[in-house]
Design a protein around this motif. Sequence first.
Motif, PDB file in Angstrom:
ATOM      1  N   TRP A 171      -7.812   1.008  -2.593  1.00  0.00           N
ATOM      2  CA  TRP A 171      -7.659   2.455  -2.507  1.00  0.00           C
ATOM      3  C   TRP A 171      -6.673   2.966  -3.565  1.00  0.00           C
ATOM      4  N   ALA A 172      -5.505   2.303  -3.646  1.00  0.00           N
ATOM      5  CA  ALA A 172      -4.460   2.792  -4.557  1.00  0.00           C
ATOM      6  C   ALA A 172      -4.941   2.767  -5.999  1.00  0.00           C
ATOM      7  N   VAL A 200       0.841  -1.202   0.000  1.00  0.00           N
ATOM      8  CA  VAL A 200       0.000   0.000   0.000  1.00  0.00           C
ATOM      9  C   VAL A 200       0.868   1.241   0.000  1.00  0.00           C
ATOM     10  N   GLY A 249      -6.239  -1.767   0.865  1.00  0.00           N
ATOM     11  CA  GLY A 249      -5.238  -0.764   0.529  1.00  0.00           C
ATOM     12  C   GLY A 249      -5.008  -0.698  -0.969  1.00  0.00           C
ATOM     13  N   VAL A 250      -4.953  -1.875  -1.603  1.00  0.00           N
ATOM     14  CA  VAL A 250      -4.771  -1.916  -3.058  1.00  0.00           C
ATOM     15  C   VAL A 250      -6.005  -1.349  -3.745  1.00  0.00           C
ATOM     16  N   ASP A 272       1.415   6.806  -6.643  1.00  0.00           N
ATOM     17  CA  ASP A 272       0.272   7.639  -6.998  1.00  0.00           C
ATOM     18  C   ASP A 272       0.562   9.109  -6.713  1.00  0.00           C
TER      19      ASP A 272
END
Lengths: 219, 528
Positions: free
Chosen positions: B138-139, A180, B135-136, A187
């Motif tokens: 979200w990314a 993450v 989490g992934v 990002d």
Amino acid sequence: MSDVMFVQILDLVCGGLLLSGVLMLWRRELAAIVRLLVVQGVLLAALAVLLGVREHSVELYLVAVGVLVLKAVVLPGVLHRVLRDSGDVREAEPLVNVTSSLLAAALLTLVAYAVSRPLVALAPSATTRALPVGLAVVFLGFFVLVTRRHALSQVVGFLLLDNGIAATAFLATSGVPLVVELGGSLDLLLLVLVLQVLAARMRLTFGRTDMDELSELRD
Amino acid sequence: MTAIGGLGTAVLLAPLVAPLLAGGAAALLGWRRAVAWSAVAASAVILASGVLAAVATADGSVLVAGDLLRADALTAVMLLVIGAVAVIATWSSVGYIDQELAAGHTDARGAGRYGLLVPMFLAAMVLAVLAGNLGVLWASIEATTIVTAFLVGHRGGRKAVEATWKYVIICSVGIALAYLGTVLVYFASQHSGMGSEGSLDWTVLLEHADRLDPGVMRVAFALLVLGFGTKAGLVPMHSWLPDAHSQAPAPVSALMSGVLLSVAVYALLRYRVIAVAALDPGFVRGLLLVAALTSLALAASMLIAQRDYKRLLAYSSIEHMGLVVLGAAVGTRLAVAALLLHILGHGLAKSVLFCGSGQILALEGTTQISGVRGLLARRPVLAGTFALGLAALLGLPPFSLFVSELALARAAADAGLGWAVAVALVLLLVVFVAIASHGAGMLFGRPPALAASPSAAPPPATAPLPTAAAVSAVLTMTPVRPQTMQPVRSAGGVAPLVTGLAVLAALGVVAWPLDQLLRAAALIAGTP
């Protein structure tokens, strides 16, 4: 490292994070604001190192190096380029003057402490007790975003917000899982590059990098 | 699960790899026919994977590939939505970009960038629904902001820059708040007794959901609703949406409206189940209800006096996301099945309408509703599909939105939220009147006097086309075949739209292919 020393250094670093955020509200000179962002990046990396020492975690050292490179070198570097290209030196006319901004900062910090009470209550420790500082920086970033008119200041506000979230993540959970963290950092980097290109386009089409120009689309 | 392990991996990897390949082809070769069709093929692969995943998961089983990718029935529904909308949008893109090149609105570089970014956008959305790790998830939703930034501003000019800047800043801030929410969920999971490591894995979190700290989860869920709500276009963080949707190229608007918003809602659905188990359900329901009803009210009020038909469609997206989130607030199994069907129906209808509006824009040279009159008499096929699309959007039978809206109302009434249904129905009535009257003006109305379009943009259709096409072909070294040009290509341009409408009507009449899948998905995302 002894417990007392850990807590002292932790408080010092967190105090520095908050202070650099507040100073961004005080300064009008864009270059100085970017320099404050560098300071904040270094402090964030220091926070990761400190937690790494505490938890004997190699992963956190690596994260610290990544944070240092991204937030203290690469992103401020991009902002410096935007600044150089735009030729603007100062934030022209913020919507809120400096005195009121500083008062707002104090108020927002109090709100941050109030909001984070359940978070501290879940696992009271030296690190979680410092957690409201991260939230306060998030609020300060919001404030910069809403009150500043220059494109660069808006990016700075967003980065301030992001630094606050990163600080909160370190203090609450010693960082998020690595996949993450990596995704988030990538990002963030791409996002700032996108904003850099957009700021250049804005200058090309409007001649200025000012939010007041963005008023054609409305109902 | 073990028996279909190999197939499962293929089904999960194919929809990710196919768009990346199509994007890579565009990056290497630039925009050409084959590249444009490879994007359509990639969309078809996503749709096919969705069908295979649906078949495999409709009985409640789960496909897994590695640690990060997993697909259950809910994922399968979302894959179907992404695939179906993507096929329509990429299919329309073939004609759209040819037309933009011919009209000189973009050049070979711009077209190549479009060819690269659209498949990347698809891949990011597919990854979001396949991710087993929150989490992934979200990314990858954050990544959609980055890849769509230059798609929103594809046409260039002042308005495009303005729309892009607002889009990127507002969505980044929103999604940053969702990140903070994700971090707090992780924090709660570290202290829930599932081991000091904590987890962001959806299944692990759900197993331990009742042991997550309610105080922390309350803050976290509020941040998540605000954050993913930004991306879903919910009030109060919706203000980027009408600007971005009205400026983006028509097929991109179709994807953003039909899929991107729904993927953000999908994230909320996943978190809702955890939050309901960890918190008092009343808090979760109240938060979602407020977001849903205020979004509906705002959309209804903005639709009445709307003057721009692309913005009209954008506000209608806010309205439909409001309805979907209303379903999430109700949260029963029937409500979840209904909202998933609604997401699919809205995606199809909106992609038909946005792609159709792109053709109307090319034809009329204006996005003003008052600038488009008597369309039905002049372009019966295009106007007919547009009219049917509007009918579908307004929830008229036989289209599937009629079924899903009815089911949503019933589910809400069953859950004791009759007052919310009443409020929503009144607002829907306002929306109905607003859209129907604007639409009727565009379709019937008195045909405009000769060349009565004094708008800023020159109508590209009236430009001396053969010359323009030849010039752009020389300048951009792109082969422009005569049959791709304005006067002849409308039939091909309408084909994807008609297909979308047909599927929409078929779904409304016979929902049986989806019946079992929706039930299985509702078991996952709904609460009894």
